[in-house]
Each structure stands twice: as C-alpha cells, then as structure tokens.
Design an enzyme around this catalytic site. Structure first.
Site, PDB file in Angstrom:
ATOM      1  N   LYS A   7       0.832  -1.211   0.000  1.00 59.06           N
ATOM      2  CA  LYS A   7       0.000   0.000   0.000  1.00 59.06           C
ATOM      3  C   LYS A   7       0.868   1.263   0.000  1.00 59.06           C
ATOM      4  CE  LYS A   7      -4.345  -1.758   1.765  1.00 59.06           C
ATOM      5  NZ  LYS A   7      -5.505  -1.502   2.637  1.00 59.06           N
ATOM      6  N   LYS A  90      -7.034  -7.184  -4.890  1.00 60.52           N
ATOM      7  CA  LYS A  90      -8.099  -7.837  -4.132  1.00 60.52           C
ATOM      8  C   LYS A  90      -9.379  -7.006  -4.181  1.00 60.52           C
ATOM      9  CE  LYS A  90      -7.411  -5.946   0.524  1.00 60.52           C
ATOM     10  NZ  LYS A  90      -7.226  -6.276   1.950  1.00 60.52           N
ATOM     11  N   LYS A  93     -13.558  -2.659  -0.356  1.00 64.78           N
ATOM     12  CA  LYS A  93     -14.623  -1.655  -0.213  1.00 64.78           C
ATOM     13  C   LYS A  93     -14.082  -0.244  -0.380  1.00 64.78           C
ATOM     14  CE  LYS A  93     -14.417  -1.472   4.891  1.00 64.78           C
ATOM     15  NZ  LYS A  93     -13.372  -2.485   5.086  1.00 64.78           N
TER      16      LYS A  93
END
Length: 238
Positions: A7, A90, A93
């Site tokens: 990230k 992946k 949300k």
C-alpha cells in the site's frame, strides 16, 4: 508486513502509522481473548503468523502455556477474493470503482449488473488458471466458495460455455447466497433496540473475558494486584 509495503507503493499519500501498527493491534485483539481460531483472508495470514510468534515467545519466556497459538480459518476455495475489474488486486470496499466489488447490501439488479461488467477474456470455455486467466479464475473461485461445488466440477460443466452463460449462472448463485443476508441486515437496521441490546450483552461478555485474561497476564509478568495497590498509594501521597 507485505500489506504495508504494497500500500505504501500504490498510495503513499494515504499511508499512515495506523496501517503500520495494525498487525500489532490485531495481534493484541486476538491474544486478549485467547482466541483459538481466527477467520482471515489470504492477505492477513502474515498478521496471524505474527500473533502466533508473539504468543509462542510469551509462553517460552515465562515458561507457561498461557496463550493458545491461534489457527487461521478460511475458505480453501477462495482465500483471496479479487476485484471484478482487475484480478491483480483484491476486492476492496475502499476501491473507488463500485463495479469492482459486490456489497452485501447490493440489490439483485446491482449484483447482476456488476457481474455482467466483470472482466473476463476472449477465450471460449471456462477454466481455472490464475496465472493465464486471472479474471475468469476469480469468478470460478467465487462460484465455488458460494455454491460448495468444487472448482474442477465447475470447469467441467462450463468447459464449452461462453463467458456470458457462465456469468448468468454465477449471478443466480450470488443472489441466492446474498439475498437472505441483505434482508437480515435490513431487518436488523430497522430494529435498533434489539441491535443495541445484543451489543450491550456482547460488551459485558467481552469485558469479563478481557479482564480475566489481563489479570492472569499481569500475574504472570509480575504486575499483580499488590503492585497496583502500591502504585495507587504512592499516587495518593503525591
């Protein structure tokens, strides 16, 4: 932790200490309740390994088998659910693209629309090959995990099918699986009193377990009740 590294590369502006410290906080939550099994995705198995290392080191250092070494719980057919628009990432949300994921509150029509738009390829016939056909393989994995049908059986059934035909059946499986969940969430949202009652009862039970375990941990490491009382007395004198 690979998740923090990944990230950090993709979104440097939004990465903070919360993400860096998350594995330790997760380990603390697990160990506080001395959990035996933890439901995780494939991307969090490393965090659970850290938790097991901490528990093992604690037991060895204090020569007591206090902490259970927690085991991972995951669906073997879908340890990692990937984005409907890009199987290299992946399903998340936090993705800005609403079509990349299926939300539990999505309507039947929204589920159907998202699966129809889901990325596939131009090859005729359904097969499972995460390396060569990542997007199709992701959809096969989703169908297998929800239907309980082995991946090999799904591939055999749709070996000569068009992607659109397979998607149609996947939509039916998703709606059949998620519709009852959506309805139950909506029912609970309309009964705030019941939800608050359950949360209150859960809080009491969780607090009892946590306090019991913390008392035992303090005793093991030498921070017993006596030392706590002495500390309070010193505080009063000041």
């Amino acid at each position: 932790m690979t998740q923090f590294k990944d990230k950090s590369k993709s979104s440097k502006e939004t990465v903070n200490s919360g993400l860096l410290c998350y594995p330790i906080l997760m380990a603390a939550d697990i160990l506080l309740y001395n959990a035996t099994h933890v439901p995780v995705g494939d991307d969090q198995t490393q965090h659970l390994e850290l938790t097991r290392d901490i528990a093992s080191n604690f037991n060895r250092f204090y020569e007591q088998e206090f902490f259970t070494l927690p085991q991972p719980l995951f669906n073997t057919q879908s340890k990692r659910v990937l984005s409907l628009r890009d199987a290299s990432a992946k399903m998340s949300k936090s993705d800005s693209d609403q079509n990349s994921r299926i939300n539990l509150l999505d309507s039947d029509e929204e589920i159907a629309a998202k699966i129809k738009k889901a990325k596939t390829d131009l090859i005729t016939g359904i097969s499972y090959d995460p390396e060569k056909r990542p997007d199709v393989s992701n959809l096969v994995s989703i169908m297998s995990s929800l239907s309980g049908v082995p991946i090999t059986d799904i591939c055999n059934k749709y070996s000569a099918s068009q992607n659109s035909e397979f998607k149609k059946d996947l939509i039916d499986v998703l709606i059949q699986s998620l519709s009852p969940i959506r309805k139950e969430i909506q029912r609970l949202n309309s009964d705030k009193g019941y939800v608050e009652k359950v949360l209150h009862q859960g809080t009491i039970q969780a607090k009892e377990i946590a306090e019991h375990n913390m008392k035992a941990i303090r005793k093991i490491v030498g921070l017993g009740e006596k030392k706590k009382k002495d500390f309070k007395k010193k505080k009063k004198k000041k």
